[in-house]
Write a protein that holds these residues in place. Structure first.
Motif, mmCIF file in Angstrom:
data_model
loop_
_atom_site.group_PDB
_atom_site.id
_atom_site.type_symbol
_atom_site.label_atom_id
_atom_site.label_comp_id
_atom_site.label_asym_id
_atom_site.label_seq_id
_atom_site.Cartn_x
_atom_site.Cartn_y
_atom_site.Cartn_z
ATOM 1 N N LEU A 1 -19.942 -8.810 -28.859
ATOM 2 C CA LEU A 1 -20.483 -9.684 -27.591
ATOM 3 C C LEU A 1 -21.615 -10.647 -28.029
ATOM 4 O O LEU A 1 -22.292 -10.181 -28.737
ATOM 5 C CB LEU A 1 -20.791 -8.738 -26.520
ATOM 6 C CG LEU A 1 -19.674 -7.579 -25.917
ATOM 7 C CD1 LEU A 1 -20.288 -6.583 -25.030
ATOM 8 C CD2 LEU A 1 -18.821 -8.483 -25.334
ATOM 9 N N VAL A 2 -21.707 -11.579 -27.264
ATOM 10 C CA VAL A 2 -22.867 -12.352 -27.576
ATOM 11 C C VAL A 2 -24.021 -12.151 -26.570
ATOM 12 O O VAL A 2 -25.238 -12.662 -26.930
ATOM 13 C CB VAL A 2 -22.476 -14.048 -27.048
ATOM 14 C CG1 VAL A 2 -21.226 -14.705 -27.940
ATOM 15 C CG2 VAL A 2 -22.074 -14.093 -25.520
ATOM 16 N N GLU A 3 -24.135 -11.340 -25.699
ATOM 17 C CA GLU A 3 -25.296 -10.866 -24.914
ATOM 18 C C GLU A 3 -25.209 -9.214 -24.682
ATOM 19 O O GLU A 3 -24.075 -8.820 -25.060
ATOM 20 C CB GLU A 3 -25.155 -11.455 -23.458
ATOM 21 C CG GLU A 3 -24.933 -13.070 -23.320
ATOM 22 C CD GLU A 3 -26.536 -13.737 -23.798
ATOM 23 O OE1 GLU A 3 -27.622 -13.217 -23.852
ATOM 24 O OE2 GLU A 3 -26.390 -14.844 -24.123
ATOM 25 N N LYS A 4 -26.245 -8.727 -24.280
ATOM 26 C CA LYS A 4 -26.461 -7.320 -23.982
ATOM 27 C C LYS A 4 -25.751 -7.116 -22.724
ATOM 28 O O LYS A 4 -25.927 -7.688 -21.694
ATOM 29 C CB LYS A 4 -27.811 -6.900 -24.075
ATOM 30 C CG LYS A 4 -28.464 -7.203 -25.420
ATOM 31 C CD LYS A 4 -29.603 -6.742 -25.487
ATOM 32 C CE LYS A 4 -30.349 -6.816 -27.148
ATOM 33 N NZ LYS A 4 -31.557 -6.112 -27.019
ATOM 34 N N ILE A 5 -25.037 -5.877 -22.496
ATOM 35 C CA ILE A 5 -24.598 -5.196 -21.694
ATOM 36 C C ILE A 5 -25.236 -3.822 -21.434
ATOM 37 O O ILE A 5 -25.885 -3.332 -22.085
ATOM 38 C CB ILE A 5 -23.146 -5.180 -21.546
ATOM 39 C CG1 ILE A 5 -22.624 -4.228 -22.811
ATOM 40 C CG2 ILE A 5 -22.201 -6.688 -21.684
ATOM 41 C CD1 ILE A 5 -21.061 -3.547 -22.732
ATOM 42 N N ARG A 6 -24.981 -3.383 -20.067
ATOM 43 C CA ARG A 6 -25.341 -1.855 -19.841
ATOM 44 C C ARG A 6 -24.067 -1.097 -20.008
ATOM 45 O O ARG A 6 -23.152 -0.954 -19.103
ATOM 46 C CB ARG A 6 -25.824 -1.979 -18.229
ATOM 47 C CG ARG A 6 -27.265 -2.784 -18.134
ATOM 48 C CD ARG A 6 -27.655 -2.627 -16.614
ATOM 49 N NE ARG A 6 -26.815 -2.336 -15.777
ATOM 50 C CZ ARG A 6 -26.635 -3.104 -14.737
ATOM 51 N NH1 ARG A 6 -27.239 -4.215 -14.286
ATOM 52 N NH2 ARG A 6 -25.880 -2.855 -13.561
ATOM 53 N N THR A 33 -19.879 -17.766 -23.628
ATOM 54 C CA THR A 33 -18.703 -17.162 -24.307
ATOM 55 C C THR A 33 -18.993 -15.475 -24.291
ATOM 56 O O THR A 33 -20.081 -15.107 -24.177
ATOM 57 C CB THR A 33 -18.060 -17.484 -25.751
ATOM 58 O OG1 THR A 33 -16.939 -16.957 -26.246
ATOM 59 C CG2 THR A 33 -19.306 -17.185 -26.671
ATOM 60 N N VAL A 34 -17.906 -14.909 -24.383
ATOM 61 C CA VAL A 34 -18.066 -13.276 -24.259
ATOM 62 C C VAL A 34 -18.160 -12.725 -25.824
ATOM 63 O O VAL A 34 -18.976 -12.124 -25.907
ATOM 64 C CB VAL A 34 -16.964 -12.707 -23.679
ATOM 65 C CG1 VAL A 34 -17.193 -11.313 -23.803
ATOM 66 C CG2 VAL A 34 -16.711 -13.250 -22.114
#
Length: 123
Positions: A1-6, A33-34
């Motif tokens: 993933l390109v960003e952080k998730i919870r 993008t994901v």
């Protein structure tokens, strides 16, 4: 993933042979993008300034239905269609390059693999 998730707030389910992944972003933002390496979109083209009240009644109803169904899903409750005794007959559109996984097709491909493995093993 390109960003952080919870991760604790993200989930996946499988319904009718379709895997549904729900990712909760760590911070609200539009992602270009994901997955790293995927084609990027121009996030500046996304109009995030519109409030739900600025859409026509039909669009507002669809947005509210989606929000309600997502909340119900996370609570483990019935969707609006289930409450009304209806079953969804339409498959929502997916972005370009993404396709629904057909269970029958998966089973056929798995059978082909097993058959090939059996043929290779008997040689």
């Amino acid at each position: 993933l390109v960003e952080k998730i919870r991760p604790d707030d993200s989930s996946w389910t499988m319904e009718g042979g379709v895997v549904i992944v729900t990712l909760e972003k760590s911070k609200p933002s539009f992602w270009k993008t994901v997955i790293e390496g995927d084609e990027e979109i121009d996030t500046e083209l996304v109009d995030n300034r519109r409030h739900i009240d600025e859409y026509d009644d039909a669009t507002q109803a669809k947005i509210r239905k989606i929000i309600f169904d997502q909340e119900q899903y996370h609570k483990g409750g019935p969707t609006s269609d289930e409450i009304l005794g209806q079953k969804s007959t339409t498959i929502p559109p997916l972005p370009p390059g993404v396709e629904y996984i057909d269970k029958k097709k998966l089973d056929e491909e798995e059978a082909k693999k097993k058959k090939k493995q059996n043929e290779d093993g008997s040689k």
